[in-house]
Write a protein that holds these residues in place. Structure first.
Motif, mmCIF file in Angstrom:
data_model
loop_
_atom_site.group_PDB
_atom_site.id
_atom_site.type_symbol
_atom_site.label_atom_id
_atom_site.label_comp_id
_atom_site.label_asym_id
_atom_site.label_seq_id
_atom_site.Cartn_x
_atom_site.Cartn_y
_atom_site.Cartn_z
ATOM 1 N N THR A 1 0.923 -0.942 0.003
ATOM 2 C CA THR A 1 0.135 0.075 0.062
ATOM 3 C C THR A 1 1.018 1.304 -0.054
ATOM 4 O O THR A 1 2.151 1.193 0.189
ATOM 5 C CB THR A 1 -1.109 0.122 1.204
ATOM 6 N N PHE A 2 0.377 2.460 -0.213
ATOM 7 C CA PHE A 2 0.996 3.760 -0.192
ATOM 8 C C PHE A 2 0.784 4.354 1.037
ATOM 9 O O PHE A 2 -0.679 4.165 1.695
ATOM 10 C CB PHE A 2 0.866 4.533 -1.207
ATOM 11 N N LEU A 3 1.606 4.588 1.815
ATOM 12 C CA LEU A 3 1.492 5.132 3.184
ATOM 13 C C LEU A 3 0.300 6.417 3.317
ATOM 14 O O LEU A 3 0.719 7.121 2.251
ATOM 15 C CB LEU A 3 2.853 5.646 3.693
ATOM 16 N N GLY A 4 -0.527 6.115 3.928
ATOM 17 C CA GLY A 4 -1.591 6.918 4.201
ATOM 18 C C GLY A 4 -2.827 6.857 3.041
ATOM 19 O O GLY A 4 -3.948 7.639 3.014
ATOM 20 N N TRP A 5 -2.674 6.057 2.113
ATOM 21 C CA TRP A 5 -3.600 5.583 1.004
ATOM 22 C C TRP A 5 -4.442 4.497 1.137
ATOM 23 O O TRP A 5 -5.268 4.249 0.498
ATOM 24 C CB TRP A 5 -2.862 5.914 -0.508
ATOM 25 N N ASP A 6 -4.115 3.746 2.176
ATOM 26 C CA ASP A 6 -4.849 2.321 2.315
ATOM 27 C C ASP A 6 -6.208 2.686 2.820
ATOM 28 O O ASP A 6 -7.242 2.000 2.396
ATOM 29 C CB ASP A 6 -4.148 1.497 3.286
ATOM 30 N N GLU A 7 -6.583 3.836 3.521
ATOM 31 C CA GLU A 7 -8.217 4.062 3.727
ATOM 32 C C GLU A 7 -8.552 4.425 2.453
ATOM 33 O O GLU A 7 -9.982 4.090 2.287
ATOM 34 C CB GLU A 7 -8.236 5.242 4.842
ATOM 35 N N GLN A 8 -8.289 5.216 1.464
ATOM 36 C CA GLN A 8 -9.005 5.704 0.394
ATOM 37 C C GLN A 8 -9.085 4.202 -0.318
ATOM 38 O O GLN A 8 -10.336 4.186 -1.032
ATOM 39 C CB GLN A 8 -8.129 6.751 -0.664
ATOM 40 N N TYR A 9 -8.107 3.337 -0.613
ATOM 41 C CA TYR A 9 -8.156 2.195 -1.472
ATOM 42 C C TYR A 9 -9.478 1.309 -0.892
ATOM 43 O O TYR A 9 -10.181 0.793 -1.499
ATOM 44 C CB TYR A 9 -6.934 1.375 -1.439
ATOM 45 N N GLY A 10 -9.514 1.231 0.732
ATOM 46 C CA GLY A 10 -10.455 0.253 1.338
ATOM 47 C C GLY A 10 -11.943 0.925 1.035
ATOM 48 O O GLY A 10 -12.624 0.498 0.670
ATOM 49 N N LYS A 11 -12.019 2.175 0.944
ATOM 50 C CA LYS A 11 -13.412 2.833 0.659
ATOM 51 C C LYS A 11 -13.849 2.633 -0.641
ATOM 52 O O LYS A 11 -14.779 2.228 -0.721
ATOM 53 C CB LYS A 11 -13.177 4.345 0.920
ATOM 54 N N ASP A 12 -12.947 2.667 -1.474
ATOM 55 C CA ASP A 12 -13.269 2.423 -3.050
ATOM 56 C C ASP A 12 -13.547 0.947 -3.031
ATOM 57 O O ASP A 12 -14.656 0.710 -3.959
ATOM 58 C CB ASP A 12 -12.211 2.941 -3.888
ATOM 59 N N TYR A 13 -13.031 0.101 -2.521
ATOM 60 C CA TYR A 13 -12.868 -1.005 -2.693
ATOM 61 C C TYR A 13 -14.526 -1.790 -2.131
ATOM 62 O O TYR A 13 -15.130 -2.492 -2.537
ATOM 63 C CB TYR A 13 -11.915 -1.927 -1.732
ATOM 64 N N THR A 14 -14.856 -1.131 -1.003
ATOM 65 C CA THR A 14 -15.895 -1.315 -0.572
ATOM 66 C C THR A 14 -17.258 -0.937 -1.187
ATOM 67 O O THR A 14 -18.230 -1.375 -1.459
ATOM 68 C CB THR A 14 -16.317 -0.685 1.220
ATOM 69 N N GLU A 15 -17.137 0.528 -1.870
ATOM 70 C CA GLU A 15 -18.149 1.049 -2.695
ATOM 71 C C GLU A 15 -18.325 0.261 -3.970
ATOM 72 O O GLU A 15 -19.466 -0.039 -4.276
ATOM 73 C CB GLU A 15 -17.862 2.427 -3.057
ATOM 74 N N ARG A 16 -17.108 -0.307 -4.572
ATOM 75 C CA ARG A 16 -17.362 -1.118 -5.810
ATOM 76 C C ARG A 16 -18.021 -2.479 -5.516
ATOM 77 O O ARG A 16 -18.969 -2.875 -6.013
ATOM 78 C CB ARG A 16 -15.821 -1.385 -6.126
ATOM 79 N N ASP A 17 -17.463 -2.960 -4.183
ATOM 80 C CA ASP A 17 -18.260 -4.421 -3.844
ATOM 81 C C ASP A 17 -19.735 -3.967 -3.417
ATOM 82 O O ASP A 17 -20.425 -4.878 -3.918
ATOM 83 C CB ASP A 17 -17.630 -4.930 -2.598
ATOM 84 N N ASP A 18 -20.031 -3.164 -2.791
ATOM 85 C CA ASP A 18 -21.366 -2.711 -2.633
ATOM 86 C C ASP A 18 -22.271 -2.382 -3.932
ATOM 87 O O ASP A 18 -23.374 -3.009 -4.059
ATOM 88 C CB ASP A 18 -21.676 -1.562 -1.971
ATOM 89 N N LEU A 19 -21.668 -1.840 -4.955
ATOM 90 C CA LEU A 19 -22.534 -1.674 -6.217
ATOM 91 C C LEU A 19 -22.455 -2.988 -6.922
ATOM 92 O O LEU A 19 -23.455 -3.465 -7.546
ATOM 93 C CB LEU A 19 -21.325 -0.731 -7.143
ATOM 94 N N ASN A 20 -21.518 -3.917 -6.954
ATOM 95 C CA ASN A 20 -21.535 -5.306 -7.709
ATOM 96 C C ASN A 20 -22.874 -5.880 -6.827
ATOM 97 O O ASN A 20 -23.543 -6.798 -7.436
ATOM 98 C CB ASN A 20 -20.483 -5.867 -7.451
ATOM 99 N N ASN A 21 -22.926 -5.802 -5.567
ATOM 100 C CA ASN A 21 -23.833 -6.552 -4.952
ATOM 101 C C ASN A 21 -25.146 -6.432 -5.073
ATOM 102 O O ASN A 21 -26.178 -7.068 -5.349
ATOM 103 C CB ASN A 21 -23.532 -6.691 -3.393
ATOM 104 N N THR A 22 -25.465 -4.969 -5.423
ATOM 105 C CA THR A 22 -26.657 -4.214 -5.848
ATOM 106 C C THR A 22 -27.147 -4.655 -7.132
ATOM 107 O O THR A 22 -28.214 -5.032 -7.551
ATOM 108 C CB THR A 22 -26.671 -2.698 -5.662
ATOM 109 N N LEU A 23 -26.027 -4.705 -7.909
ATOM 110 C CA LEU A 23 -26.102 -5.133 -9.416
ATOM 111 C C LEU A 23 -26.631 -6.556 -9.643
ATOM 112 O O LEU A 23 -27.515 -7.052 -10.341
ATOM 113 C CB LEU A 23 -25.267 -4.809 -10.479
#
Length: 88
Positions: free
Chosen positions: A63-85
C-alpha cells in the motif's frame, strides 16, 4: 485528488507498452501468475489502464503510506455496487 489503484497484467511487457502513468508506480512483480503494479495516480486513473484494474481485498502485499483508507473505501463502494447489480 490522487487515486490509488491496483493492476494485474499478463506480463511486464504489457505494462511497459502502456503510456507512462502520471503518478507513482510500484511494480510488485509476479503475484498469482500476473505481473502486478500499484499506482498512485496524480488525479483520475488513465482509462487505458481500466482493463487491467483489479480489486484484491485491502490491504495485502503493498500500500502507499496514508492511502490504504482511500483504497479500502473505493473497494467497499465497488463491492456494494456489484452486490446491488447482482440482486436483480
Amino acid at each position: 485528488m490522487p487515486t490509488f489503484r491496483k493492476y494485474a497484467f499478463n506480463d511486464e511487457a504489457t505494462f511497459t507498452a502502456l503510456p507512462v502513468p502520471q503518478g507513482f508506480a510500484v511494480p510488485l512483480g509476479i503475484i498469482e501468475g500476473a505481473y502486478c503494479v500499484d499506482i498512485l495516480w496524480d488525479g483520475e486513473p488513465d482509462p487505458t489502464y481500466l482493463p487491467f484494474e483489479c480489486w484484491p481485498p485491502p490491504i495485502g502485499v503493498h500500500t502507499f503510506l496514508g492511502w490504504d483508507e482511500q483504497y479500502g473505501k473505493d473497494y467497499t463502494e465497488r463491492d456494494d455496487l456489484n452486490n446491488t447489480l447482482n440482486e436483480d
